[in-house]
Write a protein that holds these residues in place. Structure first.
Motif: not given
Ligand SMILES: NC(=O)c1ccc[n+]([C@@H]2O[C@H](COP(=O)([O-])OP(=O)(O)OC[C@H]3O[C@@H](n4cnc5c(N)ncnc54)[C@H](O)[C@@H]3O)[C@@H](O)[C@H]2O)c1
Ligand SMILES: O=C(O)C(=O)C[C@]1(C(=O)O)C=C[C@@H](O)C=C1
Length: 368
Positions: A97, A121-127, A188, A192, A225-226, A234
Motif C-alpha cells: 500500500s 498496488h491494487p486499489m481494492a481490499g477489505s477490513e 486511504s 483508517h 468499517r475499516i 496497518w
C-alpha cells in the motif's frame, strides 16, 4: 508454454491474486509461505496449484513473482530475490500500500540482466485479512496502480499490465511512487486513522455506559468499517508513510478546529455549507462497481428480514437466464429490512429482472 506465477504471502491480497490466475489456461500458481501450517489451508481452499516453504523453489522457475506480504517485509524479500539466479525475463511485482520505499529499494539493487521489478498496488481490499477472505472478484473494476522504477523496459511493463488486467479485470494506472504515497495517504491511510480513533473514542465512553454500543447505528457502522482492519498490515502502512500521514493529520486538525469554531459561534450557515461542499464532492465519487471499464446497471430493492431471502431472489433471477454481476446488501439496522443492490452488465438484463421482481411484488427502483 506454461506461465509460472509465484505468490509470496497468500493472504487477502495474495490469495485473491492467486484465485484470479488459478485454473486459467497456461497459468500455474505457486504459493510461498513461511508458515508450515498454512500449506494445508492453501490445499484445502485450492487457492494455488502448489505450495512451498522454500523461497528458491517458488522463485527460481517463475515468470512473475508477486510479493504480497506486509510492507515492512517487502524490501527484505526483494533483496533476497535480487541475489537469486532468477529466470531470464522474470518480472517481480508487489501489492504494498506504500510505493516510495520499495521503489527506492529496487533502484539500489542489481538484478540479473532481463529481470525487472515493477511496483504495484491494487486499489481494492477489505477490513478482513488472511487467505480465508480472498476472492477472485476483489479487483474487478478497481484501479490497479503500477509504479515502474526508472529504466524498466516498456515490454516488461506491458507484459505485467496485460497479465493483471486480463485476469483481475482491474484497470491499470501508472503513478509516480511519491505522488502515489501522498494521494493514497489522503484517501486511504488518513481515513483508517480517523476510523480507529473514532471507534476508540466511543469504546471508552461505552466502558461507562453500554448504551453507546447498543444504539450505534448505520452512520457509525458506515464510517468505521475499516477500523476492523488487520493491525500488523496497518501498523506497517502507517509507519511506512508516516511523514505523509503526519502532514495530513495536521490538516485534519485544522478541519476539526474549523468545526469547533462553527459550533462555538453557532454559525448555522457555515455548518450547512460544510455538508453542502462535502456532499457535492462525495456524490461525484465513482462507484466502485461502476468504474470506467464497464457500465453497471443497478437495481435496488427492499428485502424483508427472513432467512434465505437473498438466495431466493438471486435463484429466481438466475432461473430466468438473467446474469447478475454483483449482489450487495446495504445494511441499515440488524432488525429491520435492508436494501439489496443487484448489478447487471446491461440494461436488458436489468429491465428483465426489474419486471420479474415487480411482478413478485418487491419494491424496486433502478439506477443506471
Ligand atoms: N488489506 C487491504 O485492503 C490491502 C489492499 C491493497 C494492498 N494491500 C497490501 O497487501 C499486502 C498484504 O496485505 P493483506 O491485506 O493481504 O494481509 P494478510 O494479512 O491477509 O496477508 C499477508 C500475508 O503475508 C504473510 N506473511 C506475514 N509475514 C510473513 C513473512 N515473514 N514471510 C512470508 N509471508 C509472511 C501472511 O502469512 C499472509 O499470508 C500488504 O503489503 C498491504 O499493504 C492491502
Ligand atoms: O475497502 C477496504 O476495506 C480498504 O481498506 C481498501 C483500501 C482502501 O483504503 O481503500 C485499503 C488499503 C489499500 O492499500 C487499498 C484499498
Amino acid at each position: 508454454m506454461t506461465t509460472k506465477i509465484a505468490i509470496f504471502g497468500v493472504g487477502l491480497i495474495g490469495g485473491s491474486l492467486a484465485l484470479c490466475f488459478k485454473g486459467k489456461p497456461g497459468l500455474h500458481v505457486t504459493g510461498y509461505t513461511h508458515l508450515p501450517e498454512l500449506i494445508h489451508t492453501f490445499q484445502e481452499r485450492q487457492v494455488v496449484d502448489y505450495a512451498t516453504l522454500s523461497v528458491e523453489e517458488a522463485a527460481l522457475d517463475a515468470d512473475f513473482i508477486f510479493l504480497c506480504v506486509p510492507v515492512s517485509l517487502l524490501n527484505t524479500y526483494l533483496e533476497q530475490l535480487s541475489r537469486l539466479p532468477l529466470k531470464k525475463g522474470c518480472i517481480i511485482s508487489d501489492v504494498g500500500s506504500t510505493k516510495a520505499s520499495i521503489i527506492a529499494c529496487a533502484e539500489q539493487l542489481h538484478f540479473q540482466t532481463d529481470v525487472h521489478f515493477i511496483g504495484g498496488h491494487p486499489m481494492a481490499g477489505s477490513e478482513r485479512s488472511g487467505v480465508g477472505a480472498a476472492s477472485a472478484l476483489l479487483f474487478e473494476n478497481a484501479y490497479y496502480v503500477l509504479t515502474p522504477p526508472a529504466g524498466v523496459p516498456a515490454d516488461a511493463y506491458d507484459s505485467l499490465a496485460t497479465l493483471l488486467s486480463q485476469h483481475t479485470r482491474a484497470q491499470m494506472v501508472r503513478v509516480e511512487p511519491v505522488l502515489h504515497d501522498e494521494i493514497v495517504g489522503a484517501i486511504s491511510h488518513l481515513p483508517h486513522v480517523i476510523a480507529v480513533a473514532l471507534v476508540n473514542q466511543i469504546r471508552e465512553y461505552n466502558e461507562h455506559n453500554p448504551l453507546y454500543r447498543m444504539l450505534a447505528a448505520g452512520g457509525f457502522r458506515d464510517i468505521t468499517r475499516i477500523a476492523s482492519s488487520d493491525p500488523i498490515v496497518w501498523r506497517d502502512i502507517l509507519l511506512g508513510n508516516r511523514h505523509v500521514v503526519l502532514n495530513l493529520l495536521e490538516d485534519w486538525n485544522q478541519g476539526v478546529q474549523q468545526f469547533i469554531e462553527l459550533l462555538q459561534t453557532q454559525d448555522a450557515r457555515g455548518i450547512e455549507q460544510q455538508f453542502e461542499y462535502a456532499g457535492a464532492f462525495r456524490d461525484e465519487l465513482p462507484e466502485r462497481r461502476k468504474g470506467m471499464i464497464v457500465n453497471l446497471y443497478d437495481l435496488y430493492l427492499d428485502v424483508p428480514d427472513h432467512p434465505g431471502i437473498i438466495g431466493k431472489i438471486t435463484t429466481e433471477i438466475g432461473n430466468r437466464g438473467i446474469n447478475i454481476s454483483n449482489v450487495q446488501i446495504i445494511e441499515s439496522r440488524e432488525d429491520v429490512p435492508g436494501v439489496m443492490r443487484l448489478s447487471f452488465r446491461n440494461e436488458n438484463d436489468m429491465e428483465q429482472a426489474k419486471a420479474m421482481l415487480l411482478d413478485s411484488e418487491y419494491s424496486v427502483f433502478a439506477r443506471v
